[in-house]
Design an enzyme around this catalytic site. Sequence first.
Site, PDB file in Angstrom:
ATOM      1  N   ASP A 171      37.878  54.790  39.138  1.00  0.00           N
ATOM      2  CA  ASP A 171      37.634  53.367  38.873  1.00  0.00           C
ATOM      3  C   ASP A 171      38.388  52.952  37.607  1.00  0.00           C
ATOM      4  OD1 ASP A 171      36.419  50.872  39.098  1.00  0.00           O
ATOM      5  OD2 ASP A 171      34.669  51.491  37.916  1.00  0.00           O
ATOM      6  N   GLU A 222      43.261  50.023  36.881  1.00  0.00           N
ATOM      7  CA  GLU A 222      44.337  48.997  36.995  1.00  0.00           C
ATOM      8  C   GLU A 222      45.429  49.226  35.963  1.00  0.00           C
ATOM      9  OE1 GLU A 222      41.062  48.391  36.939  1.00  0.00           O
ATOM     10  OE2 GLU A 222      40.984  48.218  39.121  1.00  0.00           O
ATOM     11  N   ASP A 231      34.410  44.677  42.560  1.00  0.00           N
ATOM     12  CA  ASP A 231      33.127  44.043  42.233  1.00  0.00           C
ATOM     13  C   ASP A 231      32.974  42.677  42.896  1.00  0.00           C
ATOM     14  OD1 ASP A 231      32.851  46.318  40.796  1.00  0.00           O
ATOM     15  OD2 ASP A 231      33.059  45.370  38.831  1.00  0.00           O
TER      16      ASP A 231
END
Length: 817
Positions: free
Chosen positions: A421, A424, A510
């Site tokens: 996670d 990015e 999310d």
Amino acid sequence: MARRTYLPRMAVLALLAWISNAPAAWQTVGSVVAVQQGADGTEFSTRSGARVRVALVAPDVVRVRMSPSGTFERDFSYAVATPPQALPLRVDGNAAGEKIVLRGADGGGVRVEITTRPDFSIQVYAGDGQPILSDDPQRPMAFDATDGAVEISERRDAHELYYGFGEKALPVSRHGQYMTMWNSDTPGYTPGLDPIYQSIPFFIALRDGKSYGVFLDNTYRSYFDMGKTEPSRYTFGANGGELDYYVFTGGRERAPANVLRAYTALTGRAPLPPLWALAYQQSRYSYTPDTKVREIAQTFRDKRIPADVIYLDIGYMDGYRIFTWSPHDFPDPKKLLDDLHAQGFHVVTIVDPGVKRDENFSIYRAGKDFYVHTAAGDELHAAVWPGMCAFPDFTHPQARAWFGSLYAGFLDTGVDGFWNDMNEPGVFVPPESTQPVLVHDPMKTFPLDARHDGDGEPGTHARYHNVYGMQMARATFEGVSKLRPQQRPFVLTRAGYAGVQRYSAVWTGDNDATWDHLALSMPMLTGLSVSGVPFVGADIGGFNATPSAELYTRWMQAAALTPMMRTHSAIDTEPREPWTYGEPYESIARAAIELRYRLLPYLYTLFADEVQSGFPPLRPLWFEYPRDVAASQVGDQYLLGKDLLVAPVVHAGQTKRRVYFPRGDEWIDWWSGAHFSGGKAVEVAAPLDRLPLFVRAGAALPTSPVAQNVAEAAKLPLILTIALGADGGGHVYQDAGDGHGAAETIAVELRGDRVHIERPATAHFRRVEALEFVGLARVPRTVRVAGKAIDAAFDVTTHRVRVPLPPAGNVDVVVER
Ligand code: GLC
């Protein structure tokens, strides 16, 4: 948890300048001054000094590269799995003439026409002679020598539609949209927000039932203006690097499937996942302490709700230090995992990229040689969950190998899969923050001038930002593969770039507990699917906030046949397990999960097929029915394979919905056996306990009796669900469900009322025990198995007939209706 914050003004101004594509110094490439035939394609020198190289890299794939400086970079790509080789070309014409024509020497039919002046421009003709890509003479190929930007525009037919572009919170067709490729941590993104977590600069165009595809292989921030600014053209470009794009002509039929086959041949296909990862997964930010995890697992078993996977989110760690366990909340992880395994669960832990900057933390110390550096040459630090962290440079092969090796301890403890996670990469702003913020800002990441190794092509974060997450997933995949060569890794990533499918499944980050987000999950997931990423899912119920009982229940149904089925929810939301809402919701949620377990053999077979073809299990309607105009923009239904049509309810209070049945096929209601002919929209009943689901006449699907987990299912025989009414068939792929051992295929052919089954002589896996015919109008006149008439029971409510089969060998079954 959410909190707004503002970036310093200077940073914002710098950023705006960077993202605005200010047309400061655009320069067109100009006319062709020389043509040269090289081993890598045909090269065109242009008046501006830029050079363009055109190559045929497969009989139906054209590659175009433009280097503004005139010198091509080393041909290296993170996206490409199999480096393309230029095929021989026949070149007619030269720089003195107005046109130069390139043709494949193999007679594949693709033709490329170069117009030499006033500006170099390209037209690509498909195998059927039709032009598919025509540079717009109003906006020739261009670059900006001051900031390195590159751009090209194509003429656009007003009716042309565009699909793909990876993960986009947009309707199913992306015509008329302006989209940016810049991996962004966007918690609670609203429908329409762009960009979000992934960047896959690939699309499939569709017009008059015919397709082609374009892939811009450029890792800088890139953009696609698909007729938004000017409906008669589309434009794509990037903030730096070469203009390097592939045109997939779709072969002679120009079918979307051909485009995707060629794209995934280039960028790779997802490996077959372990079977358990396709089963139901339960997650929560976070299940802590260990007693809570045990309670959740036990409740699934007590309530007989099937489940295979439990996730441990960041709460399991010691101060969020990666690869540690909280001594307080998880004092004996080995025992916990052993016990969960004994109950038939697999365990996935989250592993984020940030390594806590703590001299007492051995992993931080060990990683010293492998972190991303600032432009000034210092170790780059930014805040995430653990506080200030350093970040492995996943574009460095040794950093990947080191990080991959860190999984050894967790594998030994018994962790089965890994969830990457925040890659990015997303960071907290301002740096003192201890929580992420809701502000959506492309600069919530490393400074653009941070330094990366780039696998030997050193460059800035501006260049490598979009591949950071994918390379993290790669480090995980390769590390785990090396440590456990006998198993198939399961990796889940939030960020990615083209080719991410080779390493990881993807979830859509999310999302929110709203009906809009439930509806959005379908175009998002099918969009990823047709971008080469087949193993995808959205958090069931929506990550942020708490869904109503009805929303959660509808979401469970909607997700039941998506490739990844996982409930996940944020820390500040109410509990979210299939039993949370009591009856009747609990039973409906159980039934949705049971439906998935019934269809797991079909889903698994589709994944095995995907490895061969690149066709994703989850498909938007247009992908299978490109000629059906009415199917081209359907975003609230999906196909699983070509045989199941799923039409979830995505509005509050709805108990019926319109379903569009694609043209040319007949569809049978899974539950009632009612028939619907294709080419029409029909209102169907959808009470809360029913997921509208239809099977295509002519289909033969492997199904299973319900089991509580895949290990239990492996002991049960299979059933073939057969939809008579058209000739066709299907097959069943089976293997051990993990590892790389033997596999077996059962083939089924339907001709009229006859079913022919080819079973391997020695069956190593689940045997097919029975056929179940769906959609029979009445009791069949006769049922014959291997020539012998048998009594088969007809179920009057479901209109199904079950026919037991002899234990082995090939067999024919005839059902006279
Ligand atoms: C991010 C992830 C979310 C996870 C949370 C805590 O918000 O997207 O899935 O639960 O971080 O790790």
